[in-house]
Design a protein around this motif. Sequence first.
Motif, PDB file in Angstrom:
ATOM      1  N   LYS A   1      -5.295   3.157   7.755  1.00 23.00           N
ATOM      2  CA  LYS A   1      -6.196   2.019   7.945  1.00 23.00           C
ATOM      3  C   LYS A   1      -7.253   1.968   6.847  1.00 23.00           C
ATOM      4  CE  LYS A   1      -5.793   1.399  12.961  1.00 23.00           C
ATOM      5  NZ  LYS A   1      -6.514   1.445  14.258  1.00 23.00           N
ATOM      6  N   GLU A   2      -7.740   3.126   6.442  1.00 22.47           N
ATOM      7  CA  GLU A   2      -8.737   3.179   5.395  1.00 22.47           C
ATOM      8  C   GLU A   2      -8.141   2.708   4.057  1.00 22.47           C
ATOM      9  OE1 GLU A   2     -12.227   3.433   3.471  1.00 22.47           O
ATOM     10  OE2 GLU A   2     -11.883   3.563   5.656  1.00 22.47           O
TER      11      GLU A   2
ATOM     12  N   VAL B   1      -9.419  -0.579   1.991  1.00 18.30           N
ATOM     13  CA  VAL B   1      -9.825  -0.554   0.584  1.00 18.30           C
ATOM     14  C   VAL B   1      -9.079  -1.627  -0.206  1.00 18.30           C
ATOM     15  CG1 VAL B   1      -9.727   0.792  -1.551  1.00 18.30           C
ATOM     16  CG2 VAL B   1     -10.516   1.866   0.564  1.00 18.30           C
ATOM     17  N   GLU B   2      -7.767  -1.745   0.024  1.00 17.28           N
ATOM     18  CA  GLU B   2      -6.959  -2.742  -0.698  1.00 17.28           C
ATOM     19  C   GLU B   2      -7.365  -4.159  -0.320  1.00 17.28           C
ATOM     20  OE1 GLU B   2      -4.709  -2.463  -3.157  1.00 17.28           O
ATOM     21  OE2 GLU B   2      -5.318  -0.351  -3.223  1.00 17.28           O
ATOM     22  N   LEU B   3      -7.728  -4.371   0.941  1.00 16.56           N
ATOM     23  CA  LEU B   3      -8.166  -5.701   1.376  1.00 16.56           C
ATOM     24  C   LEU B   3      -9.443  -6.114   0.647  1.00 16.56           C
ATOM     25  CD1 LEU B   3      -7.556  -5.493   5.237  1.00 16.56           C
ATOM     26  CD2 LEU B   3      -6.387  -7.040   3.645  1.00 16.56           C
ATOM     27  N   GLN B   4     -10.351  -5.176   0.498  1.00 15.09           N
ATOM     28  CA  GLN B   4     -11.605  -5.477  -0.185  1.00 15.09           C
ATOM     29  C   GLN B   4     -11.395  -5.671  -1.678  1.00 15.09           C
ATOM     30  OE1 GLN B   4     -15.080  -3.083   0.926  1.00 15.09           O
ATOM     31  NE2 GLN B   4     -13.921  -2.302   2.674  1.00 15.09           N
ATOM     32  N   LYS B   5     -10.531  -4.839  -2.251  1.00 12.17           N
ATOM     33  CA  LYS B   5     -10.314  -4.867  -3.696  1.00 12.17           C
ATOM     34  C   LYS B   5      -9.515  -6.081  -4.138  1.00 12.17           C
ATOM     35  CE  LYS B   5      -7.516  -1.831  -5.464  1.00 12.17           C
ATOM     36  NZ  LYS B   5      -6.969  -0.521  -5.923  1.00 12.17           N
TER      37      LYS B   5
ATOM     38  N   GLN C   1     -13.399  -8.111   4.152  1.00 11.27           N
ATOM     39  CA  GLN C   1     -14.029  -6.972   4.794  1.00 11.27           C
ATOM     40  C   GLN C   1     -13.741  -7.023   6.299  1.00 11.27           C
ATOM     41  OE1 GLN C   1     -18.197  -7.280   3.356  1.00 11.27           O
ATOM     42  NE2 GLN C   1     -17.814  -5.296   2.402  1.00 11.27           N
ATOM     43  N   CYS C   2     -13.225  -5.912   6.815  1.00 15.14           N
ATOM     44  CA  CYS C   2     -12.815  -5.873   8.215  1.00 15.14           C
ATOM     45  C   CYS C   2     -13.857  -5.213   9.101  1.00 15.14           C
ATOM     46  CB  CYS C   2     -11.498  -5.102   8.372  1.00 15.14           C
ATOM     47  SG  CYS C   2     -10.097  -5.970   7.705  1.00 15.14           S
TER      48      CYS C   2
ATOM     49  N   VAL D   1       0.870  -1.186   0.000  1.00 12.39           N
ATOM     50  CA  VAL D   1       0.000   0.000   0.000  1.00 12.39           C
ATOM     51  C   VAL D   1       0.904   1.233   0.000  1.00 12.39           C
ATOM     52  CG1 VAL D   1      -1.875  -1.139   1.259  1.00 12.39           C
ATOM     53  CG2 VAL D   1      -0.144   0.144   2.533  1.00 12.39           C
ATOM     54  N   GLU D   2       0.344   2.350  -0.414  1.00 13.24           N
ATOM     55  CA  GLU D   2       1.073   3.611  -0.382  1.00 13.24           C
ATOM     56  C   GLU D   2       0.261   4.653   0.378  1.00 13.24           C
ATOM     57  OE1 GLU D   2       2.058   4.888  -4.303  1.00 13.24           O
ATOM     58  OE2 GLU D   2       3.636   3.369  -4.587  1.00 13.24           O
TER      59      GLU D   2
END
Length: 250
Positions: free
Chosen positions: A196-197, A201-205, A210-211, A184-185
């Motif tokens: 964290k946001e 987003v990267e986790l979902q994408k 979903q956290c 992530v960047e």
Amino acid sequence: MGSCCSHSESREGIQQGGQDSQRMPRAIARQQQNGNVIQDVNEQYKIYFDILEQQFSGKGLKRTQAYKSHIDIGQIEKLRDIFWETRVEGRQEIWQILRSIINEEEETARFLVQEAELKPIKDSFQHVYDKFGQKYDVPIFCINDPIEFSNEKFEDRGLIKNYVNETVKLLIRSVNLNGKDMEVECKQNQSVVDLKEIVNVELQKGNQIQCESMKLFYRGKEMQDQYQVGRYNLSNEAIVIAHLKILQKS
């Protein structure tokens, strides 16, 4: 830290100890006379308090350097309770005695110190030895109240420095990512909440995760939401550990 008497006063205190002083290990006696070897027990609490140079609080055994607080008196009381209740070094009965003595008048305090066979360094509660040579360090906020409260809240202290608008690439590592780090960047002047946001987003994408909640850790310490990312001195490709609470699919 917090020397509250002259060298001559220190020598008098040692001499007054009589036979008790002679029973103390020689190394301890040397430490009583050499302030340079005394560890600053207040260092780990400096984010909460500012030591005020050349200003003092209390008298006698309770004389310490004065300090300004970035937390209110209720928070100070909670921090005191945490300190006293989490001591593991030394003997618990000595910690209990020190805690009770701090609330006594000077004459009673000195009597109890003598009865417990304790030896304060430089006539101060901040650094005390028991008869077996065990050292007990007490931070000044446990001895005296602050003489001033800061308008700058403790929660805002990590945001004082204006970190540069510089991008850093981070590697997010989690047991939920099946052994593969996620890149992530973010900007150095973004908050940990922003980071964290970005991670979310990267986790979902990329991982369809979903956290419900997330905690980030760098070098074993949790990254606090109110701080800017730059506060943690993260270099490119630094590894950040993510503890994720996954939102269960219905």
